[in-house]
Design a protein around this motif. Structure first.
Motif, PDB file in Angstrom:
ATOM      1  N   UNK A  61      33.584  27.068  50.141  1.00  0.00           N
ATOM      2  CA  UNK A  61      32.341  27.693  49.690  1.00  0.00           C
ATOM      3  C   UNK A  61      32.078  29.024  50.390  1.00  0.00           C
ATOM      4  N   UNK A  62      32.962  29.445  51.299  1.00  0.00           N
ATOM      5  CA  UNK A  62      32.778  30.701  52.028  1.00  0.00           C
ATOM      6  C   UNK A  62      33.272  31.866  51.187  1.00  0.00           C
ATOM      7  N   UNK A  63      32.535  32.981  51.233  1.00  0.00           N
ATOM      8  CA  UNK A  63      32.946  34.189  50.518  1.00  0.00           C
ATOM      9  C   UNK A  63      34.014  34.899  51.335  1.00  0.00           C
ATOM     10  N   UNK A  64      35.282  34.710  50.948  1.00  0.00           N
ATOM     11  CA  UNK A  64      36.412  35.325  51.643  1.00  0.00           C
ATOM     12  C   UNK A  64      37.000  36.459  50.819  1.00  0.00           C
ATOM     13  N   UNK A  65      36.152  37.158  50.060  1.00  0.00           N
ATOM     14  CA  UNK A  65      36.593  38.235  49.167  1.00  0.00           C
ATOM     15  C   UNK A  65      37.537  39.183  49.899  1.00  0.00           C
ATOM     16  N   UNK A  66      38.608  39.603  49.217  1.00  0.00           N
ATOM     17  CA  UNK A  66      38.898  39.434  47.786  1.00  0.00           C
ATOM     18  C   UNK A  66      39.645  38.144  47.443  1.00  0.00           C
ATOM     19  N   UNK A  67      39.612  37.165  48.359  1.00  0.00           N
ATOM     20  CA  UNK A  67      40.333  35.920  48.152  1.00  0.00           C
ATOM     21  C   UNK A  67      39.368  34.757  47.981  1.00  0.00           C
ATOM     22  N   UNK A  68      39.897  33.648  47.478  1.00  0.00           N
ATOM     23  CA  UNK A  68      39.129  32.413  47.335  1.00  0.00           C
ATOM     24  C   UNK A  68      39.957  31.268  47.879  1.00  0.00           C
ATOM     25  N   UNK A  69      39.392  30.481  48.793  1.00  0.00           N
ATOM     26  CA  UNK A  69      40.119  29.328  49.316  1.00  0.00           C
ATOM     27  C   UNK A  69      40.406  28.363  48.171  1.00  0.00           C
ATOM     28  N   UNK A  70      41.662  27.948  48.064  1.00  0.00           N
ATOM     29  CA  UNK A  70      42.099  27.116  46.948  1.00  0.00           C
ATOM     30  C   UNK A  70      42.698  27.923  45.813  1.00  0.00           C
ATOM     31  N   UNK A  71      42.726  29.235  45.951  1.00  0.00           N
ATOM     32  CA  UNK A  71      43.263  30.121  44.916  1.00  0.00           C
ATOM     33  C   UNK A  71      44.765  29.884  44.719  1.00  0.00           C
ATOM     34  N   UNK A  72      45.239  29.792  43.456  1.00  0.00           N
ATOM     35  CA  UNK A  72      46.672  29.600  43.221  1.00  0.00           C
ATOM     36  C   UNK A  72      47.479  30.790  43.737  1.00  0.00           C
ATOM     37  N   UNK A  73      48.641  30.500  44.281  1.00  0.00           N
ATOM     38  CA  UNK A  73      49.466  31.554  44.872  1.00  0.00           C
ATOM     39  C   UNK A  73      49.900  32.587  43.845  1.00  0.00           C
ATOM     40  N   UNK A  74      50.281  32.145  42.640  1.00  0.00           N
ATOM     41  CA  UNK A  74      50.759  33.112  41.653  1.00  0.00           C
ATOM     42  C   UNK A  74      49.656  34.085  41.246  1.00  0.00           C
ATOM     43  N   UNK A  75      48.421  33.598  41.225  1.00  0.00           N
ATOM     44  CA  UNK A  75      47.295  34.484  40.928  1.00  0.00           C
ATOM     45  C   UNK A  75      47.074  35.482  42.062  1.00  0.00           C
ATOM     46  N   UNK A  76      47.195  35.009  43.298  1.00  0.00           N
ATOM     47  CA  UNK A  76      47.011  35.865  44.470  1.00  0.00           C
ATOM     48  C   UNK A  76      48.075  36.961  44.504  1.00  0.00           C
ATOM     49  N   UNK A  77      49.323  36.598  44.221  1.00  0.00           N
ATOM     50  CA  UNK A  77      50.411  37.576  44.289  1.00  0.00           C
ATOM     51  C   UNK A  77      50.255  38.676  43.246  1.00  0.00           C
ATOM     52  N   UNK A  78      49.572  38.389  42.160  1.00  0.00           N
ATOM     53  CA  UNK A  78      49.448  39.378  41.093  1.00  0.00           C
ATOM     54  C   UNK A  78      48.625  40.597  41.507  1.00  0.00           C
ATOM     55  N   UNK A  79      47.655  40.402  42.418  1.00  0.00           N
ATOM     56  CA  UNK A  79      46.819  41.556  42.779  1.00  0.00           C
ATOM     57  C   UNK A  79      46.899  41.902  44.267  1.00  0.00           C
ATOM     58  N   UNK A  80      47.834  41.318  44.987  1.00  0.00           N
ATOM     59  CA  UNK A  80      47.980  41.603  46.410  1.00  0.00           C
ATOM     60  C   UNK A  80      49.279  42.353  46.656  1.00  0.00           C
ATOM     61  N   UNK A  81      49.195  43.442  47.409  1.00  0.00           N
ATOM     62  CA  UNK A  81      50.388  44.201  47.766  1.00  0.00           C
ATOM     63  C   UNK A  81      51.108  43.462  48.895  1.00  0.00           C
ATOM     64  N   UNK A  82      52.292  42.956  48.591  1.00  0.00           N
ATOM     65  CA  UNK A  82      53.076  42.203  49.558  1.00  0.00           C
ATOM     66  C   UNK A  82      54.143  43.124  50.135  1.00  0.00           C
ATOM     67  N   UNK A  83      54.119  43.297  51.452  1.00  0.00           N
ATOM     68  CA  UNK A  83      55.076  44.172  52.116  1.00  0.00           C
ATOM     69  C   UNK A  83      55.751  43.398  53.242  1.00  0.00           C
TER      70      UNK A  83
END
Length: 354
Positions: A118-140
């Motif tokens: 329930x915590x606002x961890x913007x731009x992320x959400x705890x429990x967020x699917x990894x494939x969704x996260x990878x789509x908008x996160x720059x991975x280096x």
């Protein structure tokens, strides 16, 4: 007579098998943190330009700001605990769905860790699917941090990219703790550059000077160990709730034997007689702790509780124990960078009849 002998042999085999493969006790191997090379000096490191803006909302906006701003919005913590890195931990565990740990140094917020759904961890959400996260996160694979005239580059391994990503937003950093099996985000740690460099969670190269390590006194280290044990307990129940498992009750007696085990495992690393620590069964028996079933996870070389828990949930055998529905009690003991979780199933206490 022959039939009787066959029956006796058959029963003996069953008894021997039961003796050696009794499933009421399960001790997993020690899980060691990913090995890191010693920091390597480099003549020159180029700081990569970055266009990713710092989040404008969520708990990360407090990084670098006064701790009073945090108190104004979130109130006083349930606990204040020491760390091995020069900051205090403010623990907010009044609600597991809003679980947060806040690093405070010199009345400023230097990091915020949250595993609360329930915590606002913007731009992320705890429990967020990894494939969704990878789509908008720059991975280096390489992330740079600058402190004064010093530049540090962190190199992520393949395992790191699956279980604990590092992302840079202008002057702050986010560690994303992933569940590689279920493919979800379990927790986020936002921090400033100094905190990242002091933690050194990945292989690191540097141009300039290294920070002088902080060496706690023995008394302070004992308090840090106690704090890490309590944080492991909190996070175990937070993570279990993420996976629809009941939280575990704290058993102080089991915590005492877990603490002793962590200390003995640590000492074993520096002894030459190769003596083995007592088994979980032996420790439970000598402490006269009654149980129906027991299991244990041990970890070494993790720099704090959040890292140790992330390691366990991404290791198959430790994960099975961590999320098992068979247990209803937990004891945790920490000694330096050595962690022990002891799980127990006991029968519920029967109410006395009048």
């Amino acid at each position: 007579m022959k039939n009787l002998m066959r029956i006796m042999i058959f029963l003996s085999i069953i008894l021997i098998t039961f003796f050696y493969f009794d499933s009421s006790i399960n001790e997993n191997d020690i899980l060691e943190a990913p090995r890191k090379a010693d920091p390597l000096p480099a003549e020159q490191i180029i700081e990569k330009p970055l266009e990713v803006e710092r989040p404008a909302e969520g708990v990360s906006v407090y990084i670098g700001g006064p701790s009073q701003d945090w108190i104004d919005d979130y109130g006083q913590p349930a606990r204040i605990e020491p760390s091995a890195f020069g900051y205090e931990w403010w623990i907010y565990n009044q609600s597991y769905s809003n679980y947060k740990m806040v690093g405070v140094k010199d009345q400023k917020i230097v990091q915020v860790y949250t595993a609360g759904t329930a915590t606002d961890a913007a731009p992320y959400t705890i429990g967020q699917p990894a494939d969704e996260l990878y789509r908008f996160t720059i991975i280096d694979n390489e992330i740079t941090a600058k402190l004064g005239n010093n530049i540090y580059t962190f190199n992520l391994s393949g395992e790191d990219r699956e279980t604990r990503l590092l992302v840079r937003f202008e002057d702050i950093y986010a560690q994303l703790y992933m569940d590689s099996k279920d493919g979800i985000l379990e927790a986020v740690r936002f921090m400033d550059a100094e905190t990242l460099v002091r933690h050194q969670p990945y292989d690191m190269m540097y141009a300039g000077d290294l920070l002088v390590p902080i060496t706690p006194s023995s008394a302070l280290q004992a308090s840090i160990d106690k704090a890490n044990a309590q944080q492991v307990i909190d996070l175990t129940n937070v993570y279990r709730l993420h996976h629809q498992r009941l939280p575990l009750s704290v058993n102080p007696s089991v915590g005492m034997i877990a603490q002793k085990h962590s200390r003995n495992v640590a000492r074993q690393q520096f002894e030459t007689d190769n003596s083995e620590p007592e088994s979980l069964e032996e420790r439970l028996e000598s402490s006269r702790i009654v149980y129906e079933e027991a299991a244990e996870n041990t970890a070494s070389q993790y720099f704090d509780a959040a890292e140790a828990v992330n390691g366990w949930v991404n290791s198959d055998e430790h994960r099975d124990t961590f999320y098992s529905s068979r247990f209803n009690q937990l004891g945790v003991g920490v000694f330096g960078k050595y962690y022990t979780q002891s799980f127990l199933r006991q029968k519920p206490a029967q109410a006395e009849k009048n």
